[in-house]
Structure formats: C-alpha cells, structure tokens
Design an enzyme around this catalytic site. Structure first.
Site, short mmCIF file in Angstrom:
data_model
loop_
_atom_site.label_atom_id
_atom_site.label_comp_id
_atom_site.label_asym_id
_atom_site.label_seq_id
_atom_site.Cartn_x
_atom_site.Cartn_y
_atom_site.Cartn_z
N ASN A 83 5.32 3.78 6.55
CA ASN A 83 5.08 3.27 8.03
C ASN A 83 6.10 4.73 8.47
OD1 ASN A 83 5.92 2.63 10.65
ND2 ASN A 83 4.49 0.93 10.64
N HIS B 185 9.81 4.48 12.38
CA HIS B 185 11.66 4.04 12.70
C HIS B 185 11.75 5.49 12.94
CE1 HIS B 185 11.48 -0.19 11.89
NE2 HIS B 185 10.46 0.22 11.17
N HIS C 48 2.03 3.17 14.21
CA HIS C 48 1.70 2.03 15.14
C HIS C 48 2.07 3.21 16.44
CE1 HIS C 48 2.16 -2.42 16.97
NE2 HIS C 48 1.00 -1.81 17.26
N ARG D 190 1.96 1.97 20.34
CA ARG D 190 2.52 1.15 20.94
C ARG D 190 2.05 1.66 22.48
NH1 ARG D 190 5.05 -3.17 17.88
NH2 ARG D 190 5.77 -4.68 20.36
N ARG E 201 6.87 2.92 22.72
CA ARG E 201 8.61 2.69 22.25
C ARG E 201 9.33 3.68 21.50
NH1 ARG E 201 9.64 -3.14 20.23
NH2 ARG E 201 8.46 -3.94 21.82
N GLU F 148 -2.11 2.49 13.91
CA GLU F 148 -1.99 0.86 13.48
C GLU F 148 -1.87 0.18 15.41
OE1 GLU F 148 1.38 -0.58 11.07
OE2 GLU F 148 1.18 -1.90 12.95
N THR G 299 6.00 -6.26 15.28
CA THR G 299 4.50 -7.15 15.21
C THR G 299 5.08 -8.65 14.57
OG1 THR G 299 4.09 -5.12 14.68
CG2 THR G 299 2.44 -7.26 14.60
N GLU H 293 -5.36 -6.70 6.57
CA GLU H 293 -4.45 -6.22 6.22
C GLU H 293 -3.41 -7.93 5.98
OE1 GLU H 293 -1.81 -3.45 7.49
OE2 GLU H 293 0.18 -4.32 7.19
N HIS I 288 4.61 -6.22 5.97
CA HIS I 288 5.99 -6.44 6.96
C HIS I 288 6.64 -7.05 6.05
CE1 HIS I 288 7.41 -7.58 10.33
NE2 HIS I 288 6.28 -6.89 11.15
N1 PXP Z 1 2.56 -3.69 8.89
C1 PXP Z 1 2.10 -4.29 10.14
C2 PXP Z 1 0.59 -4.43 10.34
C3 PXP Z 1 3.20 -3.98 10.94
O1 PXP Z 1 3.28 -3.57 12.23
C4 PXP Z 1 4.35 -3.26 10.22
C5 PXP Z 1 5.86 -3.19 10.76
O2 PXP Z 1 5.75 -1.70 11.80
C6 PXP Z 1 4.82 -3.44 8.75
C7 PXP Z 1 2.83 -3.32 8.08
C8 PXP Z 1 5.76 -2.44 8.03
O3 PXP Z 1 6.35 -3.17 8.37
P1 PXP Z 1 8.26 -2.91 7.69
O4 PXP Z 1 9.04 -1.67 9.15
O5 PXP Z 1 8.97 -4.15 7.30
O6 PXP Z 1 8.03 -2.62 6.41
#
Ligand code: PXP
Length: 244
Positions: free
Chosen positions: A7, A10, A43, A45, A49, A70, A101, A152, A192
């Site tokens: 992901n 960030h 994602h 949003r 953001r 996402e 999330t 997921e 997550h």
């Molecule tokens: N899966 C989903 C559905 C999420 O919303 C997130 C956070 O953006 C992640 C995975 C990844 O989580 P993390 O950034 O804590 O690894």
C-alpha cells in the site's frame, strides 16, 4: 505461495504534507515492483487526503503487477474504480474523521447494497472483488452471499493485541475465518497493522492466505533502509511464510 501487495498511500501522504510533487507514489509503486512486490494497493478516499484522481490514472498506466483499488461504497468513487478497471477492488468502510480504516465492513447490514454493487465491478471487467471484513462468521457468509470472490481479513485487532492471550484469541478467530472463507470458495486476503515482527506468528496460525496488503510498517522501515530493502525483506517473509 502468499503474495505481498504494498500500500503506497503513505508516500502520497508525505507528498501532500508539503503540497509538493514528490515523493511520487507512482515512482514508489515501480520501486516496490522492482524489489519483489506482487502488487500495489491504494485507497482513493472521498476526501482525497492522500491518493488523488491523477495518481489513480498514473498508477493504472504504470503498474504492471496486480493493482488493488481500495474504496468505500460511495458512488463517486465506485464510478472511478469502474472506469479504472484494476485487477482487484477491495471495499472498505470509510469515515471522514478516522486516521485510518478502523474496522471491517458490516456486510450483513449492507447486504442489499452490496448485492447490487458487486456485479457492477465484474461487468466492468474487474476480476476480483474483495470485502474487508472482521473475522466474524456472519460477515464471511454474507460476503459469499453478495457475490464477492474474496475477503480481506482485518488483522488490526491482532496487531493491536497486547498480551499473548489476546493475540492467541484473535489468531484463532482469524484462522476460523480463513477456513470458513476458503470453504466457501472465497480467496483469503489479509491486512492492517501487519509488520516485520508479527507476520510470522500470523502465517503460522492462519491458513489459506493468498495475499497480504501492507503499508505503514513497510514505508516506515523504508525511511531508514530504503524502499528496495524494506520491500525485499517483507516479500521474503511473505513468500516463505508457508514454506516453499
Ligand atoms: N488493508 C486495508 C483494507 C487498509 O485499509 C489498510 C490501511 O490503509 C491496509 C490493508 C494496510 O494497513 P497498514 O498500513 O497498517 O499496513
């Protein structure tokens, strides 16, 4: 062999903090792929953001591995996902005030809406539709009933567990959820809060996991060792998780 999807939200968060054009999440996505990631997650949003509509267009054009879009059920974002045609869409709940999330989708409460929504993705040529769910039997069953072909599993409670007892309890719930989903013919994804330390015990306890979606821990590590090393180390952990 489980797969690692990274992901890159960030990276966009950091860019937007200075209203700059760098660091570029698309450049990060390509670096992740080069370092062994099996796919890229973002994602979009409703408040934009981090990832922007322009990022989505550029990610779609640049990513050659698996692209996971996402999104919430908001119609405006659904339309963008349908037009983008990623390999996978992952539906998540979204609250504007949340930092990230916070929980899985309440699939049973939204079953009618999801039953109408899920086929629209397949009709647009999107192969996989995953629902982000807590490891709760009713939600897994409902995910299959509304036509999703993947779930997921939300691993946030596992990542946040502070005692061995709490960790064991949540791993047992995740393992049962994975067994149930697999038995229903759903692909099992997870994500997550997964990190370099907690991934081993997760895979040791939870079967059938086809892919994990990891962002924060990996991007945080990359600040110190660089993205290629951070992704390479995580990919090795994921790929070896069930033994080769
Ligand atoms: N899966 C989903 C559905 C999420 O919303 C997130 C956070 O953006 C992640 C995975 C990844 O989580 P993390 O950034 O804590 O690894």
């Amino acid at each position: 062999m489980p797969r690692l999807l990274v992901n890159i939200d960030h990276v966009a968060t950091l860019r937007n903090a200075r209203r700059e054009t760098f660091p570029d999440p698309v450049e990060a996505a390509l670096a992740c792929e080069a370092a062994g990631a099996d796919g890229v997650v973002f994602h979009l949003r409703e408040d934009r953001r981090h990832i922007t509509d322009d990022d989505v267009r550029r990610l779609k054009a640049a990513v050659s591995t698996k692209l996971d879009f996402e999104l919430s059920m908001a119609e405006e974002i659904v339309q963008i996902a349908l037009a983008t045609r990623p390999h996978l869409v992952t539906l998540v709940p979204e609250r504007r005030e949340e930092v990230t999330t916070e929980g899985g989708l309440d699939v049973t409460a939204h079953a009618d809406r999801l039953r109408a929504l899920v086929p629209r993705f397949y009709d647009a040529g999107i192969e996989e539709v995953a629902l982000f769910v807590d490891p709760v039997s009713d939600h897994i069953a409902a995910a299959a009933a509304v036509g999703a072909n993947a779930v997921e599993l939300h691993t946030g409670d596992y990542a946040n567990a502070r005692t061995d007892e709490a960790r064991a309890a949540v791993l047992a719930r995740l393992a049962a959820a994975a067994e149930q989903a697999h038995g229903l013919g759903l692909r099992v994804h997870a994500g997550h809060g997964l990190d370099y330390e907690n991934l081993g015990a997760f895979f040791a306890a939870v079967p059938h996991v086809h892919e994990v979606s990891i962002g924060f821990a990996l991007v945080a590590r990359a600040l110190f060792v660089g993205l290629p090393e951070a992704v390479g180390a995580m990919a090795a952990l994921v790929h070896d998780a069930y033994g080769r």
